[in-house]
Design a protein around this motif. Sequence first.
Motif, mmCIF file in Angstrom:
data_model
loop_
_atom_site.group_PDB
_atom_site.id
_atom_site.type_symbol
_atom_site.label_atom_id
_atom_site.label_comp_id
_atom_site.label_asym_id
_atom_site.label_seq_id
_atom_site.Cartn_x
_atom_site.Cartn_y
_atom_site.Cartn_z
ATOM 1 N N LYS A 66 46.070 83.593 28.215
ATOM 2 C CA LYS A 66 46.152 83.819 26.766
ATOM 3 C C LYS A 66 46.586 85.255 26.478
ATOM 4 N N VAL A 67 46.361 86.122 27.428
ATOM 5 C CA VAL A 67 46.723 87.539 27.320
ATOM 6 C C VAL A 67 47.169 88.005 28.704
ATOM 7 N N ILE A 68 48.161 88.884 28.731
ATOM 8 C CA ILE A 68 48.506 89.562 29.988
ATOM 9 C C ILE A 68 48.216 91.042 29.815
ATOM 10 N N ILE A 69 47.538 91.609 30.800
ATOM 11 C CA ILE A 69 47.360 93.059 30.864
ATOM 12 C C ILE A 69 48.295 93.540 31.973
ATOM 13 N N ALA A 70 49.274 94.353 31.592
ATOM 14 C CA ALA A 70 50.270 94.795 32.582
ATOM 15 C C ALA A 70 50.258 96.314 32.671
ATOM 16 N N GLY A 71 50.127 96.823 33.880
ATOM 17 C CA GLY A 71 50.118 98.269 34.091
ATOM 18 C C GLY A 71 51.290 98.687 34.946
ATOM 19 N N ILE A 123 47.214 106.514 28.320
ATOM 20 C CA ILE A 123 47.543 106.744 29.731
ATOM 21 C C ILE A 123 46.256 106.560 30.554
ATOM 22 N N ASN A 124 46.333 105.707 31.559
ATOM 23 C CA ASN A 124 45.181 105.365 32.417
ATOM 24 C C ASN A 124 44.063 104.635 31.657
ATOM 25 N N GLY A 125 44.398 104.015 30.526
ATOM 26 C CA GLY A 125 43.362 103.379 29.691
ATOM 27 C C GLY A 125 42.983 101.976 30.137
ATOM 28 N N GLY A 126 42.614 101.850 31.387
ATOM 29 C CA GLY A 126 42.311 100.522 31.939
ATOM 30 C C GLY A 126 41.162 99.806 31.243
ATOM 31 N N ALA A 127 40.076 100.524 30.977
ATOM 32 C CA ALA A 127 38.908 99.877 30.356
ATOM 33 C C ALA A 127 39.252 99.392 28.952
ATOM 34 N N ASN A 128 39.942 100.224 28.190
ATOM 35 C CA ASN A 128 40.293 99.803 26.827
ATOM 36 C C ASN A 128 41.213 98.583 26.834
ATOM 37 N N ALA A 129 42.055 98.480 27.831
ATOM 38 C CA ALA A 129 42.910 97.290 27.923
ATOM 39 C C ALA A 129 42.048 96.040 28.114
ATOM 40 N N GLY A 130 41.027 96.153 28.944
ATOM 41 C CA GLY A 130 40.113 95.022 29.152
ATOM 42 C C GLY A 130 39.377 94.659 27.867
ATOM 43 N N ILE A 131 38.912 95.687 27.155
ATOM 44 C CA ILE A 131 38.171 95.437 25.905
ATOM 45 C C ILE A 131 39.096 94.805 24.863
ATOM 46 N N LEU A 132 40.317 95.311 24.779
ATOM 47 C CA LEU A 132 41.269 94.755 23.812
ATOM 48 C C LEU A 132 41.584 93.292 24.127
ATOM 49 N N ALA A 133 41.759 92.980 25.397
ATOM 50 C CA ALA A 133 41.989 91.583 25.793
ATOM 51 C C ALA A 133 40.796 90.720 25.384
ATOM 52 N N ALA A 134 39.594 91.240 25.602
ATOM 53 C CA ALA A 134 38.387 90.488 25.227
ATOM 54 C C ALA A 134 38.344 90.262 23.722
ATOM 55 N N LYS A 135 38.715 91.265 22.959
ATOM 56 C CA LYS A 135 38.691 91.125 21.498
ATOM 57 C C LYS A 135 39.709 90.093 21.018
ATOM 58 N N LEU A 137 40.673 87.460 22.774
ATOM 59 C CA LEU A 137 40.108 86.154 23.133
ATOM 60 C C LEU A 137 38.927 85.795 22.235
ATOM 61 N N ALA A 138 38.200 86.807 21.771
ATOM 62 C CA ALA A 138 37.007 86.569 20.938
ATOM 63 C C ALA A 138 37.349 86.035 19.552
ATOM 64 N N THR A 139 38.601 86.156 19.138
ATOM 65 C CA THR A 139 38.971 85.604 17.831
ATOM 66 C C THR A 139 38.832 84.077 17.807
ATOM 67 N N SER A 140 38.796 83.463 18.983
ATOM 68 C CA SER A 140 38.610 82.006 19.020
ATOM 69 C C SER A 140 37.481 81.606 19.974
ATOM 70 N N ASP A 141 36.527 82.524 20.192
ATOM 71 C CA ASP A 141 35.423 82.250 21.122
ATOM 72 C C ASP A 141 34.174 82.960 20.597
ATOM 73 N N ALA A 142 33.328 82.206 19.897
ATOM 74 C CA ALA A 142 32.163 82.803 19.223
ATOM 75 C C ALA A 142 31.175 83.416 20.219
ATOM 76 N N ALA A 143 30.992 82.782 21.374
ATOM 77 C CA ALA A 143 30.038 83.304 22.361
ATOM 78 C C ALA A 143 30.519 84.640 22.919
ATOM 79 N N LEU A 144 31.820 84.717 23.172
ATOM 80 C CA LEU A 144 32.391 85.984 23.662
ATOM 81 C C LEU A 144 32.264 87.068 22.600
ATOM 82 N N LEU A 145 32.460 86.690 21.345
ATOM 83 C CA LEU A 145 32.325 87.661 20.255
ATOM 84 C C LEU A 145 30.909 88.255 20.251
ATOM 85 N N GLU A 146 29.916 87.420 20.485
ATOM 86 C CA GLU A 146 28.536 87.925 20.531
ATOM 87 C C GLU A 146 28.355 88.884 21.710
ATOM 88 N N ARG A 147 28.955 88.556 22.859
ATOM 89 C CA ARG A 147 28.843 89.450 24.018
ATOM 90 C C ARG A 147 29.531 90.777 23.726
#
Length: 178
Positions: A66-71, A123-135, A137-147
């Motif tokens: 649903k999302v690609i994180i590319a570095g 630059i080197n923002g690996g963690a934020n990329a993960g959080i953004l991907a989660a956000k 996915l959370a637009t259509s996943d209520a349980a993930l949104l709570e996490r």
Amino acid sequence: MEREEESAMASVGIVMGSDSDLPIMAKAAEVLDELGISYEMNVISAHREPQEFFEYANAAEEKGYKVIIAGAGKAAHLPGMCAAIFPMPVIGIPMKTSDLGGVDSLYSIVQMPTGIPVATVAINGGANAGILAAKILATSDAALLERLKGYSANLKQQVIEKDARLQELGYKEYLKQQ
Ligand code: RP5
């Protein structure tokens, strides 16, 4: 597609141009692990193996991403080329580089033509990329949104505790104990 098969599929593709990018890409993976998001991780170079790259990007939707994180670093074309082919969001991570400090990677990734966006993190923002991907996915996943809300509440709590410690110790002692 069977429901069980669908749920076994990875929702995020993490891809990097070289294994030298792995320490930063691992930070995205750590966030996805923490939030219980499935992913697949690959090293694929758009420049050094263009055919394999096209196969990867063309198959990504069918694989369930649903999302690609590319570095990528330097002449960092991998995220933009993923966005040219993959029809869902692509998050780009510019790698810090030895010669130009990562500004080369940043400009390569962020300056996409109209119509083909890459959501570019720092630059080197690996963690934020993960959080953004989660956000995303959370637009259509209520349980993930709570996490995710729990993740943010934890960040807030950490700042509150740091401030309380600063008030208690004063800045000199705080610095000594860091
Ligand atoms: C890019 O070139 C990679 O993303 C990496 O950041 C950079 C250097 O690659 P190596 O020479 O370390 O393999 O394609």
